[in-house]
Design a protein around this motif. Sequence first.
Motif, PDB file in Angstrom:
ATOM      1  N   ARG A 183       9.863  -0.140  -7.871  1.00 11.39           N
ATOM      2  CA  ARG A 183      10.969  -0.884  -7.243  1.00 11.39           C
ATOM      3  C   ARG A 183      11.545  -0.122  -6.060  1.00 11.39           C
ATOM      4  NH1 ARG A 183      10.283  -4.871 -10.269  1.00 11.39           N
ATOM      5  NH2 ARG A 183       8.728  -5.084  -8.647  1.00 11.39           N
ATOM      6  N   GLU A 214       9.144  -0.085  -3.093  1.00 13.96           N
ATOM      7  CA  GLU A 214       9.152  -1.405  -2.467  1.00 13.96           C
ATOM      8  C   GLU A 214      10.387  -1.562  -1.590  1.00 13.96           C
ATOM      9  OE1 GLU A 214       7.473  -5.145  -4.816  1.00 13.96           O
ATOM     10  OE2 GLU A 214       8.712  -3.882  -6.071  1.00 13.96           O
ATOM     11  N   GLY A 253       4.551  -4.506  -3.969  1.00 10.80           N
ATOM     12  CA  GLY A 253       4.258  -3.677  -5.132  1.00 10.80           C
ATOM     13  C   GLY A 253       3.421  -4.432  -6.144  1.00 10.80           C
ATOM     14  N   ARG A 264      -4.879  -9.478 -12.569  1.00  9.14           N
ATOM     15  CA  ARG A 264      -3.705  -8.956 -11.866  1.00  9.14           C
ATOM     16  C   ARG A 264      -4.048  -8.423 -10.488  1.00  9.14           C
ATOM     17  NH1 ARG A 264       0.500  -6.599 -16.225  1.00  9.14           N
ATOM     18  NH2 ARG A 264      -0.220  -7.908 -17.905  1.00  9.14           N
ATOM     19  N   SER A 293      -4.630 -11.347  -8.217  1.00  8.43           N
ATOM     20  CA  SER A 293      -3.376 -12.008  -7.862  1.00  8.43           C
ATOM     21  C   SER A 293      -2.615 -11.166  -6.853  1.00  8.43           C
ATOM     22  CB  SER A 293      -2.503 -12.210  -9.095  1.00  8.43           C
ATOM     23  OG  SER A 293      -3.182 -12.982 -10.034  1.00  8.43           O
ATOM     24  N   MET A 324      -1.737 -12.094  -3.113  1.00  7.05           N
ATOM     25  CA  MET A 324      -0.331 -12.115  -2.717  1.00  7.05           C
ATOM     26  C   MET A 324      -0.145 -11.380  -1.393  1.00  7.05           C
ATOM     27  SD  MET A 324       2.751 -10.552  -4.949  1.00  7.05           S
ATOM     28  CE  MET A 324       3.220  -8.957  -4.341  1.00  7.05           C
ATOM     29  N   GLN A 353      -1.536 -13.564   1.287  1.00  4.32           N
ATOM     30  CA  GLN A 353      -0.665 -14.701   1.577  1.00  4.32           C
ATOM     31  C   GLN A 353       0.537 -14.247   2.393  1.00  4.32           C
ATOM     32  OE1 GLN A 353       1.574 -16.265  -1.663  1.00  4.32           O
ATOM     33  NE2 GLN A 353       1.104 -18.391  -1.182  1.00  4.32           N
ATOM     34  N   LYS A 354       1.060 -13.090   1.990  1.00  8.99           N
ATOM     35  CA  LYS A 354       2.221 -12.547   2.664  1.00  8.99           C
ATOM     36  C   LYS A 354       1.886 -12.260   4.125  1.00  8.99           C
ATOM     37  CE  LYS A 354       5.704  -9.412   0.947  1.00  8.99           C
ATOM     38  NZ  LYS A 354       5.984  -8.296   0.050  1.00  8.99           N
ATOM     39  N   ALA A 379      12.956  -3.781 -18.423  1.00  8.87           N
ATOM     40  CA  ALA A 379      12.431  -3.844 -17.072  1.00  8.87           C
ATOM     41  C   ALA A 379      12.060  -2.455 -16.576  1.00  8.87           C
ATOM     42  CB  ALA A 379      13.463  -4.458 -16.141  1.00  8.87           C
ATOM     43  N   ILE A 424      -0.734 -17.045 -10.424  1.00  5.45           N
ATOM     44  CA  ILE A 424       0.560 -16.575  -9.923  1.00  5.45           C
ATOM     45  C   ILE A 424       0.906 -17.317  -8.632  1.00  5.45           C
ATOM     46  CG2 ILE A 424       1.813 -14.575  -9.056  1.00  5.45           C
ATOM     47  CD1 ILE A 424       1.077 -14.032 -11.838  1.00  5.45           C
ATOM     48  N   LEU A 425      -0.068 -17.309  -7.729  1.00  3.69           N
ATOM     49  CA  LEU A 425       0.177 -17.968  -6.450  1.00  3.69           C
ATOM     50  C   LEU A 425       0.388 -19.461  -6.657  1.00  3.69           C
ATOM     51  CD1 LEU A 425      -2.385 -16.297  -4.033  1.00  3.69           C
ATOM     52  CD2 LEU A 425      -0.103 -15.571  -4.674  1.00  3.69           C
ATOM     53  N   ILE A 453       5.882 -18.062  -0.597  1.00  2.36           N
ATOM     54  CA  ILE A 453       4.965 -16.937  -0.720  1.00  2.36           C
ATOM     55  C   ILE A 453       5.462 -15.997  -1.801  1.00  2.36           C
ATOM     56  CG2 ILE A 453       4.069 -14.899   0.457  1.00  2.36           C
ATOM     57  CD1 ILE A 453       4.018 -16.477   2.999  1.00  2.36           C
ATOM     58  N   VAL A 454       4.537 -15.621  -2.658  1.00  7.39           N
ATOM     59  CA  VAL A 454       4.893 -14.727  -3.761  1.00  7.39           C
ATOM     60  C   VAL A 454       5.158 -13.330  -3.203  1.00  7.39           C
ATOM     61  CG1 VAL A 454       4.036 -13.656  -5.846  1.00  7.39           C
ATOM     62  CG2 VAL A 454       3.516 -16.049  -5.379  1.00  7.39           C
ATOM     63  N   THR A 455       6.300 -12.764  -3.579  1.00  2.00           N
ATOM     64  CA  THR A 455       6.596 -11.418  -3.100  1.00  2.00           C
ATOM     65  C   THR A 455       6.463 -10.377  -4.186  1.00  2.00           C
ATOM     66  OG1 THR A 455       8.936 -11.763  -3.506  1.00  2.00           O
ATOM     67  CG2 THR A 455       8.150 -12.205  -1.281  1.00  2.00           C
ATOM     68  N   SER A 456       6.576 -10.803  -5.422  1.00  2.00           N
ATOM     69  CA  SER A 456       6.399  -9.844  -6.508  1.00  2.00           C
ATOM     70  C   SER A 456       6.228 -10.626  -7.797  1.00  2.00           C
ATOM     71  CB  SER A 456       7.603  -8.898  -6.542  1.00  2.00           C
ATOM     72  OG  SER A 456       8.215  -8.868  -7.789  1.00  2.00           O
ATOM     73  N   PHE A 457       5.512 -10.043  -8.738  1.00  2.00           N
ATOM     74  CA  PHE A 457       5.335 -10.763  -9.998  1.00  2.00           C
ATOM     75  C   PHE A 457       5.106  -9.798 -11.136  1.00  2.00           C
ATOM     76  CE2 PHE A 457       1.074 -10.105  -8.370  1.00  2.00           C
ATOM     77  CZ  PHE A 457       0.338  -9.782  -9.497  1.00  2.00           C
ATOM     78  N   GLN A 458       5.344 -10.247 -12.326  1.00  2.00           N
ATOM     79  CA  GLN A 458       5.077  -9.473 -13.535  1.00  2.00           C
ATOM     80  C   GLN A 458       4.500 -10.419 -14.570  1.00  2.00           C
ATOM     81  OE1 GLN A 458       5.449  -6.245 -14.476  1.00  2.00           O
ATOM     82  NE2 GLN A 458       6.198  -5.545 -12.487  1.00  2.00           N
ATOM     83  N   MET A 459       3.561  -9.900 -15.339  1.00  2.00           N
ATOM     84  CA  MET A 459       3.030 -10.695 -16.456  1.00  2.00           C
ATOM     85  C   MET A 459       3.202  -9.894 -17.730  1.00  2.00           C
ATOM     86  SD  MET A 459      -0.526 -11.733 -14.701  1.00  2.00           S
ATOM     87  CE  MET A 459      -1.186 -12.750 -16.011  1.00  2.00           C
ATOM     88  N   ALA A 511      13.551  -9.319 -15.387  1.00  2.00           N
ATOM     89  CA  ALA A 511      14.250  -8.134 -14.885  1.00  2.00           C
ATOM     90  C   ALA A 511      13.241  -7.207 -14.226  1.00  2.00           C
ATOM     91  CB  ALA A 511      14.966  -7.426 -16.027  1.00  2.00           C
ATOM     92  N   ARG A 512      12.093  -7.093 -14.850  1.00  2.00           N
ATOM     93  CA  ARG A 512      11.063  -6.215 -14.331  1.00  2.00           C
ATOM     94  C   ARG A 512      10.541  -6.677 -12.975  1.00  2.00           C
ATOM     95  NH1 ARG A 512       6.034  -4.315 -18.069  1.00  2.00           N
ATOM     96  NH2 ARG A 512       7.521  -3.336 -19.466  1.00  2.00           N
ATOM     97  N   SER A 513      10.506  -7.982 -12.783  1.00  2.00           N
ATOM     98  CA  SER A 513       9.941  -8.483 -11.535  1.00  2.00           C
ATOM     99  C   SER A 513      10.964  -8.461 -10.412  1.00  2.00           C
ATOM    100  CB  SER A 513       9.426  -9.915 -11.722  1.00  2.00           C
ATOM    101  OG  SER A 513      10.507 -10.813 -11.693  1.00  2.00           O
TER     102      SER A 513
END
Lengths: 428, 284, 391, 441
Positions: free
Chosen positions: A376, A379, A386, A407, A410, A414, A417-418, C76, D253-254, D288-294, D375-377
């Motif tokens: 975080r 980033e 990230g 992952r 993806s 991402m 795409q960005k 998190a 995700i996208l 546009i996806v800027t960040s993600f968590q699974m 929270a993590r994302s």
Amino acid sequence: MDNVDKEPSMLKQKEMIGAHFDRLAEAPAQGKKVVYTFVPGNLTELLLSFDVLPVYPEINALQSAMRKRSGDFISEAERIGHSEDVCTYVKCDIGMKRSGNIGPTGKPIPKPDLLLLSYTGCFTFLKWFELLREEYDCPVVLLHTPYQADGEITPSMREYMVRQIRSEVIPALEKLTGRAYDEDRLRECLELSRQAEDDMVHVLESAQNRPSPIDAYFGGVFYIGPMFTAFRGTKAAVDYYAMLKQEVDARIARGEGPITPDGPMGPEKYRLVVEGPPNWTHFREFWRMFSEEGAVVVASTYTKVGGVFDFGFRHDPNDPLGTLADYCMGCYTNRSLPQRVEMLASYAKKFSADGILVNSVKSCNSFSAGQLVILREVEKRTGIAGGFIETDLVDARYFSAANVKNRIESYLQMIEQKRSGKTEEVRA
Amino acid sequence: MILTCGIDVGSSAVKAAIIKSHPGSGRAREGAELVATHVERIRRRDQRHVIRAVYDGVLEAAGLTESDIHYVATTGEGELVDFRTGHFYGMTAHARGALFLEPQTRAVLDVGALHARAISMDADSKVVGYRMTSQCASGSGQFLENIARYLGVTLEEVGALSLEGDRPEKVSGICAVLAETDVINMVSRGISLPNILRGIHESMANRLAKLVRKLELDDGIVLVTGGLANDIGLVHATRAALVEHGIDSRVETHPLSVAAGAIGSALWGGYRYERLSPDTKQAA
Amino acid sequence: MVDAKQTVTEIVARADALYHDLEFGAVKRWKETHPGGKVIGCLPTYAPRELAHAAGMLPVYLRGAGDQVEIIRGDAYFQSYICQLPRGMIELALSGRLDSFDGFLFPAICDVIRNLSGIWQLHFPDKLARYLDIPQNFDVEVGGRFYAEELRRLLTDFEQLSGQKVSDDALRHSIGVYNTHRRVIQNLMDLRSEKPWLVPADETYLVLRAGDVLPVEEHIEMIKQYLQSVVELERPMRDHSRVVVSGAFCEQPPLGLIRTLERAGCYIVWDDMTISARFIAGDVSTSGDPCVALARAFIEQGVESASVYSCKKKKGSELCETVRKAGAQGVIFAAPSFCDPALLDQPMLQTALDQESIPWTAFKYAENLGQFQVIREQAGTFSDSIRLWGA
Amino acid sequence: MRVFTGIDLGSTTTKAVMLDENGDILGRGITNSRSNYDLAAAIAKAEARTSARFVLLGRELATTEDAAALDRFLPRLQIELRRRQHLQRLEVLREICAEECQHPRVARIREELERRVDQIVSQLVAAEARPGPLAIITKEAKGSDFFRDRASSDYSRLAEKAADVEVGFDDLMSIFDKAIIRVENTELKEGFEELILQALLDLGSRFDETTLARYRAAVQRTLAIELIDGGVIGTGYGRQRLPFPKESIRSEILCHGLGAHHQFPNTRTVLDIGGQDTKAIQVDGVGIVTSFQMNDRCAAGCGRYLGYIADEMNLGLHELGPIALQSERTVKISSTCTVFAGAELRDHLSSGQRQEDILAGLHRAIILRAMSLLARSGGIDDEFTFTGGVANNPAAVKALRQLVQENYGDRVLNISPNSIYTGALGAALFCRRAAEDRAAA
Ligand SMILES: Nc1ncnc2c1ncn2[C@@H]1O[C@H](COP(=O)(O)OP(=O)(O)O)[C@@H](O)[C@H]1O
Ligand SMILES: Nc1ncnc2c1ncn2[C@@H]1O[C@H](COP(=O)(O)OP(=O)(O)O)[C@@H](O)[C@H]1O
Ligand code: SF4
Ligand code: SF4
Ligand code: SF4
């Protein structure tokens, strides 16, 4: 890399490592003393000056994993009561010991004559050698490296270390080998280290080029091999790095990217900074997930666990014990979280990265606890994307290929795409 | 003559057994006889309701009435049995029951709906060591049950089908839920049912073998108990897995394996009954 | 008799309230009665509270968020394979529950706590977040010297925070107070191994945990009163086995788990759950340089712990000794999931127990564990096997 | 007409969305993913085509009918259409059940078993054939329910009544369990044409001849429209398994990011809870996806969890939420391990807790896990969109609303009635975009 052209440095490295294991196998017959110690914060030059041979249990563990033996070793360790939860490096090593201690080249690894618990930045190392102490009947000497909690090395910390080296480590080595501490010999080794370190840094920095001629994570682990293990302070290492430097410079001149297990990499599409150790059980498969997508790692922190040289530190022959102390305390694993953030952010900038990816390994609390915060922060400070994946060092059970691939894909999509900034609105 | 009933309340099935034993036969209960057993799956019913049904069932099978029973011993979720006299913990009961079913038993592999455990014991059924699976349900009976449901086979068919498998397909995931996906993928890749089931059995057996491996075993038999003892595919795979892990104990199962816990607790009930004071006996 | 019973009930109720109060009302009240007083939160395991005490501060042990607080933001920060405690800490901090604390001390115990100190530095830059390295070298001249210097540096930080200069005499006085504290706790521990039925595990635990937040003087009084009253109670002795619980020195098991063990037939005659208050065995010298005295005591009188490199040749000999002294019949290893120090220690300790034919059993927990059936079965079987066949 | 299809091969359900050339949604289809991905994709796509035809029919009718009349007519027609499909499936179920009864395993009780199973299925048919808005149909119309879920809960309820010593509950259920899988993997025989004409006939008595004639003409015109496949893009858990070329695959995700953005353009944070995975995604102002968590390798707290619970309680998935909403005192649930959920549930039930309170606790537990991931994302930004199948569950939504409020304050919470199709929608959008790019190139 069997069916792919190998560069001379690769062959040389293989030969060096093979020779080391041969020497180890012959050590008992030759009457050579063997010392087990760890990669981060190793005192290789000091050991060499006493003419003893180092064994690095982590290296054995990762080699076992690459040869797909780690699963059996880990389950052997779990059989004798180790928990599923703990660091798998330890379990792999203990299991290997229990299964006959055969090294990566198929030759036996001799028992230690001394356990030199010189470690940096991880409590598990302490446990590890306590466990080894139970296995072997041999003396143990401990070198405690104080942590850079406040991001600095205080005089008191340095003094503490030098005092330990002088009053505990050196006497133990003297006793073991029956020879006196030879400071001149140590200085010579340190000088050789310094030379090799210069060239290694040059190689790592080469990733600033576009395309990067090296992969500083997957390829990087090969580059750091000699430096972080038995060869620092030898002429062989100096030669290896000189050769490597030449090869890399040649690739830059030709505008080529890195060599992967499948040959030269295709066009460079993504430049990443990676934090965290790699996975060894599926090393090639893992690398391929990146190289196939055109992702190259331009800087990584893992290649700094056995010493951080790219911010100026070099072994200093003029202050032999002090420089050893500084080296140990400066290793990546001994750096505080804020320092790690700092470092990653500077890499992102310096190497013009598109993203920072964390590979979090289940084994290693030392690395992993806090990585999400690091991510975080980096980033936030750099604005680059990230990504986060989870694997393990040597426990194949924790490498879910489909999951990791998903992952990574993806994540790269991402970034793509960005970067392209294509959107509904913009097109409408 | 002492008549005791053991009731094993599990998470997926309730098992009961009635044992006849002689006064004065002590911990060993020499000459004890199994009068009857009764098992019912809970399957979405109220547990208390099932417990009552099972108790009635076993009494009926034994041709006895409630008042004939001297001691009701429970194991598992015994608190739910409000008419119990005393409670024994699962492994104590399983070890005792296993020894009764097979006197050569020196280790028990109890595989139930949610947990698997390996218990090593001495000739007196004293538990000397044990290992259990963790708080994660992968590799348990429930898992197998779900998979069977997915694949559209009944539990009874699972074992025999698995034995037909010749090229078992490895299940990779550790998680029971994610393994389901693995299985779905296998089906879509055209892997045959027997090979899928055999793959699952092998992966479960491997986990079981690891549990057993952690025990220090003397000679003697490893008896599989619990609901999955009925699954010959699993038993077969477990045999192979133990050999692979270098354990040469014989793996056996018994037609009444599923009731081992109930039988064991009934036997312990007899022992304790004799040690109860006269007025507690009255009350019991 | 009636009085004693009431006193015990009251003490336990108070301790229970303190235990459950994660808003730290007691800390707020202390601040009200000590205007300008500073509070320092100490993470497990061992913190030299004498230093804070001497600087007029209130040292409070923090041990995660227990099983009452829902962890939302904490997750998190940490992957699933890291123990629960640091998540709880983050949750407490981010939900404002730690606002009344002025500083935090992270003693060197494991990588997780160490890295947590870094997270604190990044996230709460205006509060003192101090990592305290403990020596892993047990030569008084080497490790001792380093530790004494570390303590002195810490004391300087405390002085700065509290605005109070600490004289050597003041520090010696504080050491004296904590010596008394250690002694009354030892008395309680002794009673526990002598007559465990008088001091049930959950009660003892709560009373000892009260010392996490209470000023030490108050806590000394509390224990004294509890001891006085509890011996007068007529509590029946049960046919239980006697066990030592080991491995729970950092993240704490939920109260329900402690109760489960006793319900499953195990008297806990010794444990390391509240080891932080007993980390140094015996008195610390009150003469000479007090920082040196504390450092020496740590090196020479520190108990065996998973977080400290054991220089003894044989790991576990101390545990065997404890078992003997407490008259225990077996050991229950209860360690937090994913706790490397505790879990890596276990095989060595278990080997040592095996060699002395001391039975043991082991399981893992998390501070927010809600289900105890499996543990009950395991502890029950363990107790059964001791009772039905034991010597 | 060129159409663009997105297929989301979820771990539990497979969804398809079809767009027309203008990017408007034409049709949606959904089926259980169960054992065969290719088949699931084919079924979902076929369903999407059917529903696309229906939308087109609406367009055709709009040329001749007035809006008010259409509003009355179309929903009814749709209900009848669904009822027809449903009855068709029940007939398949009946056949397959009968076959299953021939298995040697049940030889002992075959006749009696056959009789009772048939009786149960007949009761199901009778319930379905009754005119008027049926639960199953209206629920399905909301795009959330499955034949399987509904049928299995009804079947097991009837089976419990029908069971006795001779033919046990287990026996009855095992027939169903085996049959339902085959039913789901059977592509229905009749296509749109037969179904819609049947449905029209069913409604026939309510309209006069001329109106009916106009309707029929519209049906004919609709059928005449050729739906040309403009491309397919796959996403989701099983996407690697599809016989698609790599460039026709997008990360889920996208897709979820883009789909959510399309539904609610102000979306900044997306939560998707699917069957086996949970995703927290942050998107920027243009999707546009800027960040993600699974979630990690453990499936604790995902949609399947609710599935287990529903099975355990002998309820349909769609019933869980409404029951949990009645709770006044949420029980604290500790384990979100999907497999353990059942045990924990029984535990609480047997300790006397009320069903609705436990269910409320279970829902809260799931959402708590999601909150961690969020929270993590990077937290929850305004606006916040909840997608995936679990968004259909009102109790999950309530718990989410509450926890968001407690932890982040006021946030706009968007939930589309078609939330389960979000991923497929994103894929379809990518598909259309790719076609445009190709055209431009
Ligand atoms: N014939 C069978 N083949 C395979 N598994 C079976 C069979 N019968 C029962 N089982 C399994 O046994 C489990 C129940 O075992 P049991 O020991 O009674 O567990 P518990 O005590 O937890 O209820 C169920 O999960 C079921 O899946
Ligand atoms: N009507 C409903 N009520 C409650 N939950 C539902 C409903 N419909 C679907 N779900 C939930 O949604 C999940 C499937 O969601 P989906 O997004 O399709 O997942 P995936 O893509 O992983 O298959 C199911 O596991 C179920 O829990
Ligand atoms: S915890 Fe990490 S640093 Fe420590 S021994 Fe294990 S892998 Fe190495
Ligand atoms: S991994 Fe799977 S089986 Fe294990 S706890 Fe998680 S959801 Fe449950
Ligand atoms: S519980 Fe263990 S791993 Fe976690 S913080 Fe404490 S000592 Fe470290």
